[in-house]
Write a protein that holds these residues in place. Structure first.
Motif, short mmCIF file in Angstrom:
data_model
loop_
_atom_site.label_atom_id
_atom_site.label_comp_id
_atom_site.label_asym_id
_atom_site.label_seq_id
_atom_site.Cartn_x
_atom_site.Cartn_y
_atom_site.Cartn_z
N PHE A 172 0.98 -1.26 0.10
CA PHE A 172 0.02 0.10 -0.13
C PHE A 172 0.83 1.34 -0.05
O PHE A 172 1.35 1.68 1.23
N PRO A 173 1.13 1.91 -1.28
CA PRO A 173 2.27 2.92 -1.24
C PRO A 173 1.74 4.03 -0.89
O PRO A 173 0.38 4.40 -1.09
N ALA A 174 2.42 4.95 -0.33
CA ALA A 174 1.99 6.34 0.23
C ALA A 174 2.09 7.21 -1.26
O ALA A 174 2.72 6.76 -2.48
N SER A 175 1.42 8.49 -1.22
CA SER A 175 1.55 9.20 -2.55
C SER A 175 2.98 9.56 -2.73
O SER A 175 3.74 9.87 -2.00
N GLY A 176 3.20 9.46 -4.26
CA GLY A 176 4.63 9.80 -4.68
C GLY A 176 5.60 8.61 -4.33
O GLY A 176 6.67 8.74 -4.84
N GLU A 177 5.30 7.50 -3.40
CA GLU A 177 6.15 6.36 -3.40
C GLU A 177 6.34 5.44 -4.43
O GLU A 177 5.27 5.30 -5.39
N MET A 178 7.49 4.83 -4.83
CA MET A 178 7.64 3.85 -5.78
C MET A 178 8.02 2.62 -5.31
O MET A 178 8.77 2.40 -4.16
N VAL A 179 7.41 1.57 -5.88
CA VAL A 179 7.56 0.37 -5.50
C VAL A 179 8.48 -0.35 -6.73
O VAL A 179 8.08 -0.41 -7.96
N VAL A 180 9.73 -0.90 -6.47
CA VAL A 180 10.74 -1.34 -7.49
C VAL A 180 10.56 -2.93 -7.57
O VAL A 180 10.62 -3.68 -6.97
N LEU A 181 10.35 -3.04 -9.01
CA LEU A 181 10.04 -4.67 -9.54
C LEU A 181 11.18 -4.82 -10.24
O LEU A 181 12.06 -4.22 -10.98
N LYS A 182 11.38 -6.29 -10.26
CA LYS A 182 12.39 -6.87 -11.20
C LYS A 182 12.02 -8.23 -11.83
O LYS A 182 11.45 -8.77 -11.06
N ARG A 183 12.16 -8.45 -13.13
CA ARG A 183 11.72 -9.73 -13.79
C ARG A 183 12.77 -10.76 -13.24
O ARG A 183 13.88 -10.62 -13.42
N ASP A 184 12.22 -12.01 -12.65
CA ASP A 184 13.28 -13.02 -12.36
C ASP A 184 13.50 -13.82 -13.76
O ASP A 184 12.96 -13.74 -14.65
N ALA A 185 14.24 -14.83 -13.41
CA ALA A 185 14.62 -15.63 -14.82
C ALA A 185 13.55 -16.22 -15.29
O ALA A 185 13.58 -16.71 -16.70
#
Length: 198
Positions: A172-185
């Motif tokens: 549940f992100p705050a306003s302006g927050e980034m959740v960083v994702l990466k694709r796995d193998a």
């Protein structure tokens, strides 16, 4: 006697607290630097909740494409977006693609960050707040869009809404927050960090 016992427990609790010394990096600061370093590496996606827009939801009868009918960024949100864009430039983190919801508060966040041309991504990033029946289809579209990105692509910034991010990641992100994702193998998307708004 009870008061004395409480006093001893209180002093002990204070002694067990981590020491905060001037100049010592906090765990939050260390993690923030770790996440910024990840953003500079290929294959990452920054899934960002639009910057601060006072209120909740949108007025009745709002229309996409007509900002006057929507909930929009406040001055705090505009400043958040500008500062975040400046931080990307200060750290020389290149952004290969900027995708956004069609809501004005998301598009304005992306525009104020000024990290590159902006492309609308309505199916995957438009809000379904107040329309829970659209959650599954929107989340499936977001997964498909993420899966279509090249594994070695430069950073992709996606500006969207809390409901979209929470449905995909559980965060549940705050306003302006980034959740960083990466694709796995295997091609699955994993959450590797969070960056709060500046």
């Amino acid at each position: 006697m009870a008061a004395a016992g409480f006093g001893r427990r209180f002093v002990l609790a204070l002694l067990l607290l981590p020491a905060f010394r001037p100049g010592a990096a906090s765990a939050i600061e260390v993690d923030r630097e770790r996440v910024w370093a990840l953003l500079a590496k290929p294959g990452h996606v920054a899934l960002m909740r639009h910057a601060d827009a006072p209120g909740t939801g949108d007025p009745a009868g709002f229309r996409i494409g007509d900002c006057a009918t929507q909930r929009n960024l406040g001055e705090r949100g505009r400043e958040q977006a500008r500062r975040l864009g400046e931080e990307f430039r200060r750290r020389a983190i290149p952004v290969s693609l900027v995708l956004t919801s069609q809501w004005c508060r998301a598009r304005d966040t992306a525009a104020l960050m000024a990290l590159g041309p902006i492309e609308d991504e309505p199916t995957a990033l438009n809000s379904f707040f107040g329309r829970p029946g659209e959650r599954e289809a929107a989340t499936a579209a977001l997964r498909q869009r993420l899966a279509a990105l090249p594994a070695d692509a430069g950073l992709v910034l996606m500006v969207t809404h809390q409901v979209n991010i929470t449905a995909l990641t559980g965060v549940f992100p705050a306003s302006g927050e980034m959740v960083v994702l990466k694709r796995d193998a295997s091609g699955a998307v994993v959450t590797v960090g969070r960056l709060p708004a500046p």
